[in-house]
Scaffold this active site. Structure first.
Site, short mmCIF file in Angstrom:
data_model
loop_
_atom_site.label_atom_id
_atom_site.label_comp_id
_atom_site.label_asym_id
_atom_site.label_seq_id
_atom_site.Cartn_x
_atom_site.Cartn_y
_atom_site.Cartn_z
N ASP A 81 0.92 -1.11 0.16
CA ASP A 81 -0.05 0.06 -0.10
C ASP A 81 0.80 1.49 -0.17
OD1 ASP A 81 0.70 -0.88 2.65
OD2 ASP A 81 -0.60 0.48 3.65
N GLU A 139 -0.66 -2.08 5.04
CA GLU A 139 0.05 -2.19 6.34
C GLU A 139 -0.11 -0.91 6.97
OE1 GLU A 139 3.06 -1.00 8.83
OE2 GLU A 139 2.99 -0.30 6.96
ZN LIG Z 1 4.97 3.66 6.66
ZN LIG Z 2 6.39 1.14 5.53
#
Ligand SMILES: [Zn+2]
Ligand SMILES: [Zn+2]
Length: 398
Positions: A81, A139
């Site tokens: 991401d 994440e």
């Molecule tokens: Zn980050």
């Molecule tokens: Zn990262």
């Protein structure tokens, strides 16, 4: 396995790694929206002969390579991401999506993952065990790891070892840091409402002033780290927002605060959470106000397994030389790889990626973030050496 093997293997991949990285960089996607990235990765894994599962936790992709002989199951994880940041770099591979940017380096992670997939596929006949490459959505505070676990990523087969890496602009390119034990913090977010009684700014005696109570709460919270946490232990208590009042001559009825708590050890964590609650509720009560506190756990600490860390250290030394492998890099930032590492012994290592001479040293999450692309080959080689320890055995090679 000769130390030179992956250095020579990875050389021809260099331009391909850069091309992949720049393509991902041009097309950043926010958490759980990584459709283009996931499709590209899945296509590549298919072409390399991996068994591919897609749509795990929306956009997650897993590629499985089963060796001819039985052996360990190793999972390597790469996050996909980007962030809601408008890129300010003037490079030809800059983000083409205004307001979204790979400002943490997850574009590098995807490229490294594809590099590893390519080299391991070339050695398929030598593999004893199973390689599981997990490309993870969201994440950045999105709980992608947790969602992948809920959708079975740690089953069928269950990994024996977990590996992950992060490009790291806190360290120069060419350095790899491998640190056993806790390296990233357990994180909580908290929200608190201090409820008083509003009234005229000129008649405080008729009110219960939540602003004065809040001021004392914010100050008293500072004593947790300075007076309750042992001097050799680690924790952070941050107040990140304070909102109350609209007018200069009105005492508001309520103030809202939010913040975060960070810690390494479960013992310190428990104590800090308890002290935050005692202080907020106790100080509010002493002021005649009432406090409602909600603490939400985000991620556990990232704790590197000593044995796996030793394997990764040896791997890193083979790639960059022992003089360039450091120990001791830690951050109070958090990382949802911790959810995998709660269940599977693993190692998360930092891939130094800054190059100040070329101006590639902006911090992560900064609109100028960029890194030295030479670390792509280093990352692939280090990961391959570590995987080789578990999956490519000398005695099983023809
Ligand atoms: Zn980050
Ligand atoms: Zn990262």
């Amino acid at each position: 396995m000769s130390d030179e093997d992956f250095k020579t293997d990875v050389g021809p991949l260099r331009q391909q790694l850069i091309d992949w990285r720049r393509d991902f960089h041009r097309h950043p996607e926010l958490g759980f929206q990584e459709h283009r990235s996931a499709n590209l990765i899945a296509d590549r894994l298919h072409a390399l002969g991996y068994q591919v599962k897609t749509g795990i936790a929306t956009t997650g992709v897993v590629g499985l390579l089963e060796g001819k002989q039985p052996g360990s199951v190793v999972m390597a994880r790469f996050d996909m991401d980007a962030l809601p940041i408008a890129e300010e770099n003037k490079v030809d591979y800059a983000s083409q999506d205004p307001g979204v940017m790979h400002a943490c380096g997850h574009d590098a992670h995807m490229a490294i993952g594809l590099g590893v997939a390519t080299l391991m596929a070339q050695r398929r006949d030598e593999v004893a065990g199973t390689l599981k490459l997990a490309f993870q959505p969201a994440e950045e505070g999105g709980d992608g790891a947790k969602a992948m676990i809920e959708e079975g990523v740690l089953e069928d087969p269950c990994p024996d070892v977990f590996l992950a890496t992060h490009v790291w602009n806190e360290l120069p390119a060419g350095i790899i840091d491998v640190t056993p034990g806790a390296i990233m913090a357990a994180a909580e977010k908290w929200h608190c409402t201090v409820q008083g009684k509003g009234g005229h700014g000129a008649a405080p005696h008729q009110t219960t002033d939540p602003i004065v109570a809040t001021a004392q709460i914010v100050t008293a919270l500072q004593t947790i780290v300075s007076r309750n946490v042992g001097p050799l232990e680690t924790a952070v208590v941050t107040v990140g927002s304070v909102h109350g009042g609209d007018a200069f001559n009105v005492i508001p009825p309520q103030v809202d605060l939010t913040g975060t708590i960070r810690s390494y050890s479960p013992r310190v964590r428990e104590m800090v959470l308890q002290r935050v609650r005692e202080i907020i509720e106790g100080v509010a009560a002493a002021c005649g106000a009432e406090a409602g506190l909600e603490i939400t756990p985000l991620t556990p600490a990232v704790v590197n397994d000593a044995k796996v860390a030793q394997v990764v250290r040896t791997a890193a030394e083979a790639v960059v030389g022992s003089e360039n492998v450091t120990t001791g890099e830690r951050t109070m930032g958090s990382e949802d790889a911790a959810f995998f590492m709660q269940k599977v012994p693993g190692c998360y290592f930092f891939l130094g990626s800054a190059n100040p001479e070329r101006g590639l040293d902006a911090p992560h999450h900064n609109p100028h973030f960029d890194f030295d692309e030479d670390v792509l080959t280093i990352g692939v080689a280090a990961m391959m050496h570590a995987l080789a320890h578990y999956l490519l055995h000398e005695e099983k090679r023809g």
